[in-house]
Design a protein around this motif. Structure first.
Motif, short mmCIF file in Angstrom:
data_model
loop_
_atom_site.label_atom_id
_atom_site.label_comp_id
_atom_site.label_asym_id
_atom_site.label_seq_id
_atom_site.Cartn_x
_atom_site.Cartn_y
_atom_site.Cartn_z
N LEU A 70 26.60 31.97 71.92
CA LEU A 70 26.84 33.28 71.32
C LEU A 70 27.09 34.32 72.40
N HIS A 71 27.62 35.47 71.98
CA HIS A 71 28.06 36.50 72.91
C HIS A 71 27.23 37.77 72.79
N VAL A 72 26.49 38.09 73.81
CA VAL A 72 25.73 39.34 74.00
C VAL A 72 24.93 39.73 72.75
N ALA A 73 24.49 41.00 72.72
CA ALA A 73 23.58 41.45 71.68
C ALA A 73 24.22 41.39 70.30
N ALA A 74 25.47 41.79 70.19
CA ALA A 74 26.13 41.79 68.89
C ALA A 74 26.27 40.38 68.34
N GLY A 75 26.62 39.43 69.20
CA GLY A 75 26.75 38.05 68.75
C GLY A 75 25.42 37.47 68.31
N VAL A 76 24.36 37.79 69.04
CA VAL A 76 23.03 37.34 68.64
C VAL A 76 22.66 37.93 67.29
N ALA A 77 22.96 39.24 67.12
CA ALA A 77 22.63 39.89 65.85
C ALA A 77 23.38 39.23 64.69
N ASN A 78 24.67 38.91 64.89
CA ASN A 78 25.42 38.24 63.84
C ASN A 78 24.88 36.85 63.55
N GLY A 79 24.34 36.19 64.57
CA GLY A 79 23.83 34.83 64.39
C GLY A 79 22.41 34.75 63.88
N LEU A 80 21.75 35.90 63.71
CA LEU A 80 20.33 35.88 63.32
C LEU A 80 20.11 35.22 61.97
N ILE A 81 21.03 35.42 61.02
CA ILE A 81 20.86 34.79 59.71
C ILE A 81 20.82 33.27 59.85
N GLY A 82 21.73 32.73 60.66
CA GLY A 82 21.73 31.29 60.88
C GLY A 82 20.47 30.81 61.57
N MET A 83 19.97 31.60 62.53
CA MET A 83 18.73 31.23 63.21
C MET A 83 17.55 31.24 62.25
N LEU A 84 17.50 32.25 61.38
CA LEU A 84 16.41 32.32 60.40
C LEU A 84 16.44 31.11 59.48
N ASN A 85 17.64 30.74 59.01
CA ASN A 85 17.75 29.54 58.17
C ASN A 85 17.28 28.30 58.91
N ALA A 86 17.71 28.16 60.17
CA ALA A 86 17.31 26.99 60.96
C ALA A 86 15.81 26.97 61.20
N LEU A 87 15.22 28.13 61.41
CA LEU A 87 13.77 28.20 61.63
C LEU A 87 13.01 27.77 60.39
N ARG A 88 13.42 28.27 59.22
CA ARG A 88 12.72 27.93 57.98
C ARG A 88 12.97 26.48 57.58
N SER A 89 14.17 25.98 57.86
CA SER A 89 14.50 24.59 57.53
C SER A 89 14.16 23.62 58.66
N ARG A 90 13.66 24.15 59.77
CA ARG A 90 13.19 23.34 60.89
C ARG A 90 14.30 22.46 61.48
N THR A 91 15.40 23.13 61.80
CA THR A 91 16.54 22.47 62.41
C THR A 91 16.55 22.75 63.91
N PRO A 92 16.61 21.71 64.76
CA PRO A 92 16.59 21.93 66.21
C PRO A 92 17.97 22.34 66.75
N ILE A 93 18.05 23.54 67.27
CA ILE A 93 19.28 24.05 67.88
C ILE A 93 18.90 24.78 69.17
N VAL A 94 19.63 24.53 70.24
CA VAL A 94 19.51 25.34 71.45
C VAL A 94 20.70 26.29 71.49
N ILE A 95 20.40 27.58 71.58
CA ILE A 95 21.43 28.62 71.56
C ILE A 95 21.41 29.33 72.90
N VAL A 96 22.53 29.28 73.60
CA VAL A 96 22.67 30.03 74.85
C VAL A 96 23.50 31.26 74.55
#
Length: 549
Positions: A70-96
């Protein structure tokens, strides 16, 4: 080895072959390095929500930790929904995530921000690398932590200039990590409690399917002769849907769960993150006096929301196998229970089936008929990726899937996940047909994912259940009753006029489209997914909330 070279070497060693991303200036060192790395495919998404959703679906289907950029603060902010879903569904992802150049961070440059702070609430862990020689160690830790139960996304913030340094860094070897641990002790005492119950019940949680422990749970249930429910809004197939003991999904309300569990005197709860209710209802989900055996790979889950008599924390398959061994021959009435429950459940399924078939008709279709048409059209061994809210509940009622990983959902609640998750699912497992069943409101949140499906010719059928409204919100309002409920007006809950033109939406992104004019046409269109060589968007017009009054 330079930092960027170390990054690529580590992700290769961790089993990564695809990078899901949307690049910006801070990713230019990575994009340039990938020119000389033909073994690493860069899968481009047009928006970070779609990027993380693709990584989510890919990790689940491949059973490996996926990698996203992902790209900088804005990209992280846009990706937060996906991260929240992965956290609740317990999906292993490494995000740089690329951070701005450290040499002027003190000036608060454009695009910079607190990436760790942004991601902290939606990830297992978030960290920013400050020194080039720390990058390899931090990445190794990230992959280990993402996969360790409970699995989830880990974010690593990497400043752009750090990747460009001409510094020699050492890459530590990958440390082999075994599974979540040995089988739990205490299976004998737990089996004794369950064997002595007159009316036992089993709750199958999503960790059962994730860990491949379904056969062991089936053995336990059959030796008890116990009815088996899926956890509320289950993310996968955790017990065979056609098994005589399968009783369906627990509703996501404490009062409804309490009412169902009141009919039993002992419960085995396996791999279930509490009960995660949706709408609030007063009182607990667990009735007083219910004796509970809880089995989980995560020790923090044991007794988290209710008291248990026996808590077994350990590797699920081994623990369940031990339970099944202790139960062998200890419940003489098990076979009789299975026959009785099988007859009861078969009648319920037959009634649901008859009602759904009776609802077949022309568009706009009855949602029950449309859901059944999708289920009836599924090719053998198909995977259903579902993000359809109200239509999804009707689909669950008629699906009869037995194979784990044939049904993919997220309990995270972040809309827009379904399109990207379906793309990632098919990329990871190209031999299985994939059908994404999407609500029209849900699909609008992640529409950009269609472009990735078209670019990479991913043969997924995207079925959009188009009712032109936020139906679940209308139904929730109506559940409150009131004298005016029958004539209630709804503000901000309609998607028409103007009506969403799904045929044009598909064409915009280069996806073939068709409109199902009836339930029979919808069934046939879904069946065609086995012959696709690229994506197909199927619009399924269904009747709206007002049509049911």
């Amino acid at each position: 080895m330079r930092p960027i070279e170390a990054l690529l070497e580590i992700i290769r060693d961790e089993g990564v072959t695809r990078i899901f991303g949307n690049p910006g200036t801070t990713e230019l060192p990575l994009m340039d390095a990938l020119v000389e790395a033909p073994d690493l495919e860069y899968v481009l998404g047009l928006q970070e929500g779609s990027v993380v959703a693709m990584a989510d679906g890919y990790a689940r289907a491949s059973r490996r930790t996926s990698f996203a950029s992902l790209h900088v603060a804005a990209g992280v902010a846009n990706g937060l929904i996906g991260m929240l879903n992965a956290l609740r569904s317990r999906t292993p992802i490494v995000i740089v995530a690329g951070q701005q150049d450290r040499r002027h961070l003190v000036q608060d440059p454009m695009l910079s921000g607190d990436l760790v702070g942004l991601a902290a609430a939606a990830t297992k862990h978030a960290v920013e690398v400050q020194h080039a020689h720390d990058l390899p160690i931090v990445l190794r830790r990230a992959f280990a932590l993402a996969a360790r139960p409970p699995a989830g996304p880990v974010l690593v913030s990497v400043p752009m200039d750090l990747l460009e340094e001409d510094t020699d860094v050492a890459v530590p070897a990958r440390s082999p990590v075994s599974g979540p641990g040995a089988a739990a002790a205490g299976a004998g005492d737990a089996a004794a409690l369950l064997a002595g119950a007159a009316r036992p019940v089993v709750i199958a949680g999503d960790a059962v399917g994730r860990t491949g422990s379904v056969p062991e749970l089936v053995a336990v249930a059959e030796r008890l002769g116990a009815a088996v429910y899926h956890q509320p809004m289950n993310d996968g197939v955790d017990f065979p849907g056609g098994h005589p003991l399968y009783a369906g999904m627990l509703p996501p309300r404490n009062s409804a769960i309490h009412e169902i569990l009141a009919g039993y005197d002992a419960a085995l709860i396996v791999g279930c993150h509490a009960f995660m209710p949706h709408h609030y209802t007063p009182g607990p989900a667990v009735p007083d006096g219910l004796e509970i055996v809880q089995v989980d790979e995560d020790p923090a889950e044991i007794g988290r929301n209710f008291a248990v008599r026996h808590g077994l924390a350990g590797e699920l398959a081994g623990t369940l196998a031990a339970l099944a061994g202790h139960l062998e021959g200890r419940v003489p009435s098990a076979r009789e229970r299975i026959e009785h429950l099988g007859a009861v459940h078969a009648q319920v399924r037959a009634d649901v089936e008859a009602g759904a078939r009776a609802a077949y008709g022309p568009a706009p279709m009855d949602p029950r008929g449309a859901a059944h048409a999708v289920a009836a059209g599924l090719p053998d061994d198909a995977v259903v990726v579902e993000e359809a809210i109200t239509a999804g509940l009707k689909l669950r009622a008629v699906l009869r899937q037995d194979r784990p990983r044939s049904y993919v959902h997220t309990v995270g609640g972040g809309l827009g996940w379904g399109i990207g998750a379906a793309v990632g699912t098919r990329l990871a497992d190209p031999d299985r047909p994939v059908v994404a069943v999407l609500g029209d409101g849900c699909a609008m949140f992640g529409l950009q994912g269609l472009w990735s499906a078209a670019r990479y010719r991913v043969p997924v059928a995207f079925v959009v259940m188009n009712n032109g409204e936020y139906r679940t919100l209308k139904e929730t309002l109506d559940e409150g009753g009131g004298a005016s409920a029958e004539h209630r007006r709804y503000i901000g809950l309609d998607l028409a006029p103007p009506a969403l033109d799904w045929q044009s939406a598909g064409r915009l992104f280069g996806v073939d489209t068709l409109r199902a004019g009836s339930a029979d046409e919808l069934r046939d269109a879904v069946a065609s997914v086995k012959d696709l060589d690229g994506p197909l968007l199927i619009e399924a017009p269904v009747s709206g909330h007002g049509a049911d009054r």
